[in-house]
Enzyme design. Structure first.
Site, short mmCIF file in Angstrom:
data_model
loop_
_atom_site.label_atom_id
_atom_site.label_comp_id
_atom_site.label_asym_id
_atom_site.label_seq_id
_atom_site.Cartn_x
_atom_site.Cartn_y
_atom_site.Cartn_z
N ALA A 151 9.22 6.06 6.36
CA ALA A 151 10.54 6.06 6.99
C ALA A 151 10.70 4.90 7.94
O ALA A 151 11.82 4.44 8.17
CB ALA A 151 10.74 7.38 7.72
N TYR A 152 9.60 4.41 8.48
CA TYR A 152 9.70 3.38 9.51
C TYR A 152 9.33 1.99 9.02
O TYR A 152 9.38 1.04 9.78
CB TYR A 152 8.83 3.77 10.70
CG TYR A 152 9.30 5.03 11.35
CD1 TYR A 152 10.46 5.03 12.12
CD2 TYR A 152 8.62 6.23 11.17
CE1 TYR A 152 10.92 6.19 12.71
CE2 TYR A 152 9.08 7.39 11.76
CZ TYR A 152 10.23 7.37 12.53
OH TYR A 152 10.69 8.53 13.10
N LYS A 158 1.03 -2.94 8.92
CA LYS A 158 2.17 -2.03 8.94
C LYS A 158 3.36 -2.77 9.53
O LYS A 158 3.35 -3.17 10.69
CB LYS A 158 1.84 -0.79 9.77
CG LYS A 158 2.86 0.33 9.66
CD LYS A 158 2.32 1.59 10.32
CE LYS A 158 3.25 2.77 10.11
NZ LYS A 158 2.70 4.00 10.72
N VAL A 213 0.83 -1.20 0.00
CA VAL A 213 0.00 0.00 0.00
C VAL A 213 0.87 1.25 0.00
O VAL A 213 0.56 2.23 -0.67
CB VAL A 213 -0.94 0.00 1.22
CG1 VAL A 213 -1.73 1.30 1.28
CG2 VAL A 213 -1.86 -1.20 1.18
N GLY A 214 1.93 1.23 0.77
CA GLY A 214 2.79 2.40 0.83
C GLY A 214 4.04 2.11 1.65
O GLY A 214 4.12 1.10 2.34
N GLU A 215 4.99 3.00 1.53
CA GLU A 215 6.22 2.86 2.29
C GLU A 215 6.52 4.17 2.99
O GLU A 215 6.14 5.23 2.52
CB GLU A 215 7.39 2.50 1.36
CG GLU A 215 7.24 1.15 0.70
CD GLU A 215 8.47 0.77 -0.11
OE1 GLU A 215 9.58 1.02 0.39
OE2 GLU A 215 8.30 0.23 -1.21
N VAL A 222 6.91 -0.49 5.96
CA VAL A 222 6.07 -0.64 4.78
C VAL A 222 4.68 -1.08 5.21
O VAL A 222 4.51 -1.74 6.24
CB VAL A 222 6.68 -1.68 3.81
CG1 VAL A 222 6.77 -3.04 4.48
CG2 VAL A 222 5.89 -1.77 2.52
N ASP A 255 0.89 15.37 12.85
CA ASP A 255 1.25 15.08 11.45
C ASP A 255 0.00 14.86 10.61
O ASP A 255 -0.11 13.88 9.88
CB ASP A 255 2.17 13.86 11.37
CG ASP A 255 2.83 13.74 9.99
OD1 ASP A 255 2.94 14.77 9.30
OD2 ASP A 255 3.23 12.63 9.62
#
Length: 960
Positions: free
Chosen positions: A23-24, A42, A19-21, A26, A135
């Site tokens: 900094a911490y 996650k 789905v996404g990547e 994937v 954030d």
């Protein structure tokens, strides 16, 4: 908070994709092999070895276990495998970033309100539990198939138990959504999240990021371009912050204002909410409770009551046992859990459906506060349940997601809230709905529990409820939580007190700005012309990238252009806002002072793509960028002014500058009324200018007739005379060579100065910087030669500059010629930027034998042309003078009739060569000159030539 260390847990899931990547780690899309439920897992990288990652992941895990609410992503389970932490979340189809990519012109107003309302409810729940997200940005807002918004990614969240104004880490929150206090390193609290909500509200409305700064100081500058100067307290913080050592504070005298920026896009009620969310002083900023009770959310509060109950269950959907009261909910949770990808809401207890029907009464059980309470209690800790039971429990649980507080502490707080609500709810008929009713109930009129909500809500809510559905706001944010929020708000509000003054200032300036600085509002593009159509059309049309994209004919191409245009746009935008304002007003220096070449003094001219921080968004954003930047929402406007002011973005900037300028001239010359009309239609209007291509002569006449300075806004808008409604595209002509060509064709008239930039835009775009330098030097020399030769030649030089300046300064000038010229040029250049070069060379040859020589180094040939063809050029210039009305001195040499006689193409060639060279070289210098010039029409052109801005200075001198 033990995390099971199970090695084979992942074996239960089938990985469907990434789905996404981040900094911490994937995020994986997975399907449970037994239940077939779709989930998002996650996976943190090196959780055990990296202490920072470990701390972040454990903090997020703790937050998510505490925060159980319908609008906060549900954490289903957590486990460790081989030293790595895995968090299993409900799967949500897309995020807001992707939504904005799909809708580059913005989201419909009702959906905007729905999303913002849900976001505020989620933040309200966080703040109620003393958690600041820090954030909040589009990619952290998940949106399900049935438009349920869920806040995710609590990696940067912070517990405020130490105090609301504690000085926490400064480098949190994505820059574009970062509040001034965060940027300045000042103490901050819950109000930082509210600022982000205001930014997202603006972005949802028109598809463009509200404050797309490319660095901390540029972000401050970008914010001030819209909202006005920061409070004195924050100014002091700026100078005391070592990060900004040696930098001059980016002051802005003529802010664009939110009113102008969103004129015709946001209604007055929603705009009021946005202004209160974007108060520069965090102490004056609305907190969640005030937002939830705002009149703009009347409908949402009412709908929230029933749906919020379902929503309550949804938060509890974890156990759907609560929802088991509606067996369907419990069953669907199990069965639909696999369908989560399809309908997370449903999965969440199959409350998803009721939730989807937030507007609807939702579940029957929810309709009855009793059911909600019962269903909710099973799902979450009984402590929580008990507290919510008092009457507002069901609503609190459903709407307030109190049941979500699994931790005893949270249950406690929830209970406290419930109690608070209960007493008030007792006022209302449905105490059980109190919390959820706090909003919904607050509207005694709106729903059965409106009285309750009124009772359960804060006093302001109650008052609002009396008046309207405002009181319903608390539905998902429990009225108690609101109350609690109110308390916390008080603490937060203690921090600052200057923002009001600054805001008042900004607002005061804004109205005038709208009049005088439509260019800064370019985007907005001029409050005068803003219309709903403009909102939709402008987005696509206005964004420079959008225009370029249109030229390219693809969103993707747009994306590429977007990067360039973005850089340019950004440059343009800040400057656009600032410089255009300064131009129209008496403070051109400020915009120049900062943006001679930059959108802001701190901008590198390469603004990040719409969401440079988001890989996905950037690509898709190309569309959004078009829309967002194009809207004239400030991005495009900024870019335009910057481009006009400076050729810094490299090849693209100069063409863009030219285009923007030419459009400015065109707009101002076209005729104020016509300009306003166009501005109003934003998209359609620009189409008209494009269609006006053939009317260049008339427009030239108009220019003569309309020396009144055009609004800067109009000047920025006019750049999109294309039928595409790609007004910003023209401004961003640098992005697309065709745009510059358009501009050039438009600039074929003497006023069309930008045409030259477009000419070189193909070449200059490739090596515009070099050409610019050469052209600048050559042009400078030619200007000097012209001056020496005769005033006629200088006149020809200055008319362009003057005209440009006039158009810029006289945003309200009703001279339609620039637009007309521009359409012609646009038609020529639009078809072929390169061919246009040759054509122009030919034209220049005919009009001025020297013009052809300056095909590549237009400026140099111009020099020769200008000197050699002083007569022809002078003639052209007089025309431009007459049309511009700014070159009255020049007009003496050339009769106004000449413009009428001259063909737009003919006049433009000689005229254009010089003007183009000027615009290309003057991009930045132009802004400086504008700043130096005292008046739009009667500027003293006494300035000595500057190596940086030879064109404008030369023009001025020649005019003198």
């Amino acid at each position: 908070m033990k995390i099971p260390n199970i090695g084979n847990v992942m074996n239960k899931f089938e990985i469907l994709g990434v789905v996404g990547e981040g900094a911490y780690g994937v995020v994986l899309k997975c399907r449970h092999k037994e239940t077939h439920e779709i989930v998002a897992i996650k996976k943190f990288k090196d959780s055990e070895e990296n202490e920072e990652v470990k701390e972040t992941t454990l903090r997020e895990l703790k937050m998510l276990r505490t925060l159980k609410q319908e609008n906060i992503v549900e954490l289903k389970e957590a486990f460790r495998r081989r030293g790595k932490l895995y968090l299993v979340f409900e799967y949500v189809e897309k995020n807001m970033l992707e939504l904005l990519e799909e809708m580059p012109n913005g989201v419909p107003p009702e959906k905007v309100k729905s999303y913002i309302y849900q976001l505020i409810k989620a933040i309200h729940w966080c703040h109620k539990n003393d958690i600041v997200h820090r954030d909040i940005k589009p990619e952290n807002l998940l949106i399900s198939h049935n438009d349920v918004l869920k806040l995710c990614d609590f990696g940067f969240a912070r517990n405020l138990s130490e105090g609301n104004n504690a000085n926490y880490t400064e480098y949190v929150a994505t820059r574009w959504y970062r509040s001034p206090e965060l940027l300045l390193g000042a103490p901050y609290g819950k109000s930082v999240d509210m600022w982000s909500v205001g930014c997202i509200l603006g972005e949802l409305s028109d598809g463009q990021p509200l404050f797309p700064g490319e660095s901390e100081i540029d972000q401050l500058f970008t914010i001030q371009k819209v909202l006005g100067p920061l409070p004195s307290e924050q100014m002091k913080l700026f100078y005391s912050n070592p990060r900004f050592h040696g930098l001059r504070f980016p002051a802005v005298n003529h802010p664009q204002s939110l009113e102008r920026r969103y004129l015709g896009i946001l209604n007055s009620v929603l705009l009021d909410l946005m202004k209160n969310l974007l108060k520069l002083d965090p102490a004056d900023r609305y907190l969640t409770e005030q937002c939830l009770n705002h009149p703009t959310f009347q409908t949402q509060r009412l709908l929230d009551r029933s749906p919020s109950r379902s929503a309550k269950r949804k938060p509890y959907h974890v156990e759907s046992s609560t929802l088991s009261n509606r067996n369907q909910a419990g069953k669907s949770t199990a069965l639909q859990s696999h369908h989560r990808s399809n309908s997370k809401d449903i999965q969440n207890l199959s409350v998803g459906l009721p939730r989807a029907d937030e507007g609807l009464p939702a579940n029957e059980s929810f309709l009855n506060g009793n059911l909600a309470g019962a269903s909710l209690s099973p799902l979450h800790t009984k402590t929580y349940q008990a507290s919510s039971q008092p009457g507002s429990t069901s609503k609190d649980l459903t709407n307030n997601n109190i049941p979500h507080l699994l931790s005893p502490k949270e249950a406690k707080s929830k209970t406290e809230f419930d109690f608070n609500i209960d007493p008030k709810p007792s006022e209302g008929p449905g105490t059980k709905y109190l919390k959820s009713n706090s909003r919904s109930q607050q509207n005694r009129h709106s729903f059965m529990e409106s009285s309750q909500s009124k009772a359960g809500t804060l006093q302001p809510n109650e008052k609002q409820s009396r008046h309207s559905y405002i009181d319903t706001i608390p539905q998902s944010s429990r009225s108690p939580s609101y109350r609690t929020k109110a308390k916390s708000h008080g603490a937060l509000s203690d921090s600052k007190s200057v923002s009001n003054l600054s805001e008042a200032r900004a607002q005061i300036a804004e109205p005038s700005t709208s009049r005088y600085f439509p260019s800064s509002c370019l985007d907005l593009n001029s409050p005068t012309s803003p219309t709903p159509t403009r909102h939709s059309d402008t987005r696509t049309l206005l964004s420079p990238s959008g225009r370029n994209n249109r030229n390219e004919g693809t969103l993707d191409s747009r994306r590429t252009t977007t990067r360039h245009s973005k850089t340019m746009e950004e440059l343009k935008l800040p400057e656009h806002m600032d410089s255009s304002h300064s131009h129209s007003l008496s403070a051109p220096h400020e915009s120049f002072s900062y943006g001679l070449g930059y959108t802001s003094p701190f901008s590198s001219q390469q603004r990040p793509h719409r969401h440079s921080m988001y890989v996905t968004r950037d690509k898709v954003r190309a569309k959004g960028l078009d829309g967002s930047l194009s809207i004239g929402q400030g991005m495009a406007a900024r870019a335009n002014s910057l481009q006009l002011l400076s050729p810094q973005p490299g090849e693209q900037l100069p063409p863009e500058m030219t285009v923007a300028r030419s459009s400015v001239k065109e707009t101002s010359r076209e005729g104020t009324s016509s300009f306003h009309t166009r501005q109003k239609s934003e998209g359609g209007v620009y189409h008209d200018p494009h269609s006006d291509d053939g009317t260049a002569p008339k427009e030239n006449r108009h220019l003569y007739n309309d020396p009144v300075p055009r609004r800067v806004g109009s000047f920025y808008r006019v750049p999109s005379p294309r039928p595409d409604n790609s007004f910003h595209e023209n401004n961003v002509s640098t992005r697309v060579s065709s745009l510059p060509s358009e501009s050039s064709s438009g600039t074929n008239h003497s006023k069309r100065q930008p045409a030259f930039d477009p000419w070189k835009s193909p070449e200059n775009i490739s090596h515009s910087e070099q050409l610019k330098e050469k052209e600048k030097q050559g042009f400078f020399r030619s200007m000097k030669k012209k001056k020496k030769k005769s005033q006629t030649v200088p006149n020809s030089d200055s008319p362009d500059l003057l005209t440009l300046q006039k158009s810029i300064h006289s945003a309200s000038t009703p001279s339609s010629r620039p637009k007309e010229w521009r359409p012609e040029k646009i038609s020529d250049l639009q078809t072929q930027s390169q061919p246009l070069k040759s054509l122009r060379k030919l034209l220049h040859l005919s009009s001025a034998s020297n013009h052809p020589a300056s095909s590549d180094p237009r400026f140099q040939p111009l020099t020769a042309q200008q000197t050699k063809n002083s007569f022809s050029e002078i003639r052209i210039h007089p025309l431009s003078q007459a049309s511009g009305g700014s070159s009255n001195i020049r007009q003496e040499p050339a009769p106004k009739g000449r413009p009428a006689l001259q063909l737009p193409g003919q006049m433009d060639p000689g005229w254009h060569v010089s003007s183009v060279t000027r615009s290309a070289t003057e991009g930045p210098s132009y802004s400086e000159q504008l700043g130096a010039k005292s008046g739009p029409n009667g500027h003293p052109y006494n300035r000595t030539n500057r190596s940086r801005m030879p064109n404008l200075n030369d023009l001025k001198e020649t005019a003198l």
